[in-house]
Design an enzyme around this catalytic site. Structure first.
Site, PDB file in Angstrom:
ATOM      1  N   CYS A  69      22.721  40.989  -4.097  1.00 47.10           N
ATOM      2  CA  CYS A  69      22.770  42.346  -4.617  1.00 47.10           C
ATOM      3  C   CYS A  69      24.108  42.470  -5.347  1.00 47.10           C
ATOM      4  CB  CYS A  69      22.709  43.366  -3.486  1.00 47.10           C
ATOM      5  SG  CYS A  69      23.195  45.012  -4.035  1.00 47.10           S
ATOM      6  N   CYS A 111      20.234  49.425  -1.381  1.00 42.06           N
ATOM      7  CA  CYS A 111      20.661  50.319  -2.470  1.00 42.06           C
ATOM      8  C   CYS A 111      19.755  50.240  -3.694  1.00 42.06           C
ATOM      9  CB  CYS A 111      22.107  50.047  -2.856  1.00 42.06           C
ATOM     10  SG  CYS A 111      22.319  48.498  -3.739  1.00 42.06           S
ATOM     11  N   GLU A 145      18.967   2.745  25.231  1.00 39.14           N
ATOM     12  CA  GLU A 145      20.146   3.554  24.943  1.00 39.14           C
ATOM     13  C   GLU A 145      19.772   4.845  24.232  1.00 39.14           C
ATOM     14  OE1 GLU A 145      21.285  -0.255  22.487  1.00 39.14           O
ATOM     15  OE2 GLU A 145      22.606   1.382  21.843  1.00 39.14           O
ATOM     16  N   CYS A 179      27.158  49.260  -2.403  1.00 37.15           N
ATOM     17  CA  CYS A 179      26.015  48.910  -1.553  1.00 37.15           C
ATOM     18  C   CYS A 179      26.487  49.024  -0.098  1.00 37.15           C
ATOM     19  CB  CYS A 179      25.555  47.502  -1.886  1.00 37.15           C
ATOM     20  SG  CYS A 179      24.202  46.908  -0.871  1.00 37.15           S
ATOM     21  N   CYS A 235      17.504  45.368  -4.006  1.00 34.71           N
ATOM     22  CA  CYS A 235      18.271  45.393  -2.758  1.00 34.71           C
ATOM     23  C   CYS A 235      17.588  46.341  -1.767  1.00 34.71           C
ATOM     24  CB  CYS A 235      19.692  45.855  -3.024  1.00 34.71           C
ATOM     25  SG  CYS A 235      20.641  46.093  -1.517  1.00 34.71           S
ATOM     26  N   LYS A 250      11.075   8.776  20.137  1.00 34.08           N
ATOM     27  CA  LYS A 250      11.697  10.048  19.750  1.00 34.08           C
ATOM     28  C   LYS A 250      11.240  11.186  20.652  1.00 34.08           C
ATOM     29  CE  LYS A 250      13.269   9.468  15.177  1.00 34.08           C
ATOM     30  NZ  LYS A 250      13.462  10.214  13.928  1.00 34.08           N
ATOM     31  N   LYS A 289      19.725   7.701  21.685  1.00 38.89           N
ATOM     32  CA  LYS A 289      19.887   7.627  20.229  1.00 38.89           C
ATOM     33  C   LYS A 289      20.501   8.933  19.752  1.00 38.89           C
ATOM     34  CE  LYS A 289      16.796   6.886  16.255  1.00 38.89           C
ATOM     35  NZ  LYS A 289      17.181   8.078  15.524  1.00 38.89           N
ATOM     36  N   ASP A 297      21.691  11.670  16.892  1.00 41.16           N
ATOM     37  CA  ASP A 297      21.102  12.130  15.645  1.00 41.16           C
ATOM     38  C   ASP A 297      22.210  12.310  14.616  1.00 41.16           C
ATOM     39  OD1 ASP A 297      19.237  12.940  13.894  1.00 41.16           O
ATOM     40  OD2 ASP A 297      18.929  14.920  14.766  1.00 41.16           O
TER      41      ASP A 297
END
Ligand code: ZN
Length: 696
Positions: A423, A408, A112, A429, A405, A311, A114, A116
């Site tokens: 920032c 700016c 079957e 900005c 930043c 898997k 599987k 997640d």
């Protein structure tokens, strides 16, 4: 000898670090494949040196996901995990071993797909769902019954007949891709960190202490195992078909295989077909079908000998890291994005990948020019899962998260407990300013037909620097823009004018206050008529509103504390934008109740007559308030069984009256209701005869 010791210690540390990133931070730092590989390496070393095994070694647990805040319940039959493999050779040797151990008898394997997600155990008594418990450590898990009851695909009452008096079924709770995308889009709008994959999102959702939040995210569930039950058929496959007839959702991707080549065929098929599945899948489980044969084969100390999980390998490719962009978003959060040498994965060309945050970059020890492993986990946003450090060029520069930043140059800040850097220069900005305007224009906000490019252009031409400037635009301004004609300019101005009639909640959402998403904005508008009222609300008052937690409340208080924001709101109102409830948004008048109206309740514990949600609805329908935490503003605590000791102590120390369920219902029915309609709030659905919840 000392070297082996050292090696084991290092492996354990590494595994624990990845575990923490995965379960606690929800930001995986390694692929599942590599993680399993590390674990296997450790298992092998420990097998050679059993004297070095310690009880806290990661090999000694099934995978703990227990959370505080839920009652802990012991599983009647331990929830074991399965042995994992990624190779056909190991599948073959599993098959051969089963064949040998069964002494050459013919046997069937149920194969079957599987999913997640998150393992769950449900208990039905007389066909009624009485308890749902997470896997936890395999022996004891969290009681998440209230949350699981909100999942539509899980029957609260089994259909048909012939089910055992007590039935345990096990399955997987998961979030379909479509719902995952929807939730992440909402979180992005609200400035919240995104979930890394549907499994993390499902797990985060199930651990919510408020079932209403769980209900708002449409989780799904598939069932795959029935333990014990000697009276049920001797075939695993038939048992699942039986469960299906009782209304439980069972995977359609299940098949009985009678030979190894049939098993291979099933694996081959789903390795390909899973790419079009609407939910995340990560492999195939193979189980010996006959329950008698399963018992004959038995268990090792940790896993059943009659089953194995094959898997799928997540498609992973290696490519070169060219550069890293640090993008400044609307809330000022700086997000690192990797620019990669273009490479095909699962049928699409990938050029960019998420790097999550500064910690993630540090953990990877990323350098420019590195050969990196990129994976499309659950086939969603590509991510970098590892670095081939041995291939690093000499003198390669490390990727360093900026301290200023990138737009700016303001020094970046990090709030305690958060992964992201911000920032703080919100007002000036440029990328934050344009992103805010764009957000405000969105369909769910002011609904102004203005695209990203035009906004940037208006910004560069100094025509629009803030949301307020939109309302100052004139036709002649727009005609200076390339591509704008009289007609298109008028159309745009019309949509700006029309935005003045948008609901208050949409405009409030559009302001882009941190953590104030669409839903929160609607909730706030139910409690405050206008932005002035909201601006005056204290932190304590805001947190008494259901679904408004401390983080949201603090963000609102901070927002209105800033002079520049208060000025901005005034400016908007002067420009004719009404930041107050529209007629449609007026809450419907509540029936008043002498005992409940205007009082604040905290509901705690477990109830037998009605569910917690029903009590909440009753109190609210009579104009009472619900608060999640006990404070001096609490009038009553509606206390069920198993109320937390901390809450009990706090209520007692503040002298707050505790009402038992019986007390509350007596007050409810004894007091006259002063309204003609006077509904006794109808219990949700038909579960009057709901049995008592069981606690061990
Ligand atoms: Zn900035």
């Amino acid at each position: 000898m000392e070297r082996i010791d050292e090696q084991i210690r290092a492996l354990r540390e590494e595994i624990n670090r990845h575990n923490y990133a995965y379960y606690v931070l929800s930001s995986p730092t390694i692929s599942d494949y590599d993680f399993d590989h590390l674990l296997k390496e450790l298992e092998a070393l420990e097998a050679q040196h059993p004297e070095l095994i310690t009880p806290d070694s990661p090999t000694q647990r099934v995978g703990a996901d227990r959370t505080e805040g839920f009652a802990q319940v012991a599983h009647r039959y331990p929830m074991l995990s399965l042995g994992n493999t990624y190779s056909y050779e190991e599948v073959d040797s599993f098959y051969e071993r089963v064949k040998k151990d069964l002494g050459g008898k013919p046997f069937a394997i149920a194969a079957e797909l599987k999913y997640d997600g998150l393992s769950i155990s449900l208990i039905y008594e007389d066909g009624i769902l009485v308890r749902a418990v997470t896997r936890g450590d395999g022996q004891v898990g969290d009681d998440v019954t209230a949350n699981v009851r909100t999942i539509r695909s899980i029957p609260l009452r089994l259909q048909g007949e012939g089910y055992p008096r007590e039935l345990e079924v096990r399955g997987e709770i998961l979030l379909p891709f479509s719902e995952f995308d929807r939730i992440n889009a909402e979180r992005s709008e609200a400035g919240l960190p995104l979930f890394a994959n549907p499994r993390n999102a499902a797990s985060g959702t199930l651990k919510q202490l408020d079932p209403a939040i769980v209900a708002s995210r449409r989780l799904d569930a598939f069932f795959y195992y029935v333990p014990a039950q000697p009276d049920m058929p001797d075939s695993h496959y038939e048992r699942l078909m039986q469960c299906k007839a009782w209304g439980l959702k069972v995977s359609h991707a299940i098949e009985l295989c009678h030979s190894l080549s049939e098993v291979h065929h099933f694996l081959d098929h789903w390795d390909e077909a899973r790419h079009s599945a609407p939910v995340a899948t990560d492999g195939v489980v193979l189980k010996v079908d006959s329950i008698t044969e399963q018992e004959e084969l038995g268990y090792t100390s940790k896993t059943p000998r009659w089953a194995i999980a094959y898997k799928f390998q997540a498609e992973q490719v290696k490519t070169t890291l060219l550069s890293v962009d640090f993008q400044v978003g609307r809330t000022g959060a700086v997000t690192p994005v990797a620019n990669l040498e273009a490479v095909p994965i699962s049928g699409t060309i990938v050029r960019r990948a998420s790097l999550h945050n500064a910690d993630f970059i540090t953990t990877l020890d990323l350098h420019l020019g590195d050969q990196v492993f990129v994976e499309k986990g659950g086939e969603i946003i590509p991510k970098i899962v590892g670095v081939a450090k041995e291939e690093r060029q000499q003198g390669a520069e490390p990727v360093i998260f900026p301290t200023q930043c990138p737009s700016c140059s303001t020094p970046l800040q990090r709030n305690e407990g958060e992964a992201a850097y911000y920032c703080p220069n919100q007002s000036a900005c440029p990328p934050q300013q344009t992103a805010r305007i764009e957000h405000f224009c969105g369909r769910k906000a002011a609904d102004i037909r203005l695209g990203e490019e035009t906004i940037s252009l208006l910004f560069e031409l100094d025509l629009v620097h803030s949301i307020a400037d939109l309302y100052r635009l004139r036709v002649e301004n727009l005609l200076t823009l390339p591509g704008f004609k009289e007609r298109s300019a008028t159309k745009l101005l019309d949509s700006i004018t029309a935005s003045k009639d948008r609901p208050f909640s949409a405009l409030l959402f559009g302001l882009g206050i941190r953590f104030v998403g669409e839903t929160v904005a609607k909730t706030l508008v139910q409690h405050y008529r206008s932005i002035e009222e909201l601006a005056k609300a204290s932190l304590e008052e805001l947190t008494t509103i259901p679904d408004i937690g401390k983080v949201i409340a603090q963000s609102l208080v901070d927002y209105f504390a800033l002079e520049s924001n208060r000025h901005f709101i005034l400016e908007l109102e002067e420009l004719g934008l009404p930041l107050r409830r529209t007629a449609q948004e007026e809450p419907s008048p509540v029936t008043s109740h002498e005992f409940i109206s205007g009082r604040t309740f905290v509901i705690s514990g477990v109830f037998t007559e009605h569910s917690r949600e029903e009590y909440k609805a009753m109190i609210e329908s009579y104009g009472g308030k619900i608060s999640s935490s006990i404070s001096s503003k609490t009038d009553f605590v509606l206390a069920g069984a198993n109320m937390g000791p901390a809450k009990l102590e706090k209520a007692t120390s503040l002298g707050i009256t505790l009402l038992s369920e019986t007390d509350f219902l007596a007050h409810l029915h004894a007091t006259q209701v002063t309204s003609t309609e006077a509904p006794t709030p109808a219990p949700v659905q038909e579960e009057r005869d709901e049995p008592r919840l069981l606690f061990d």
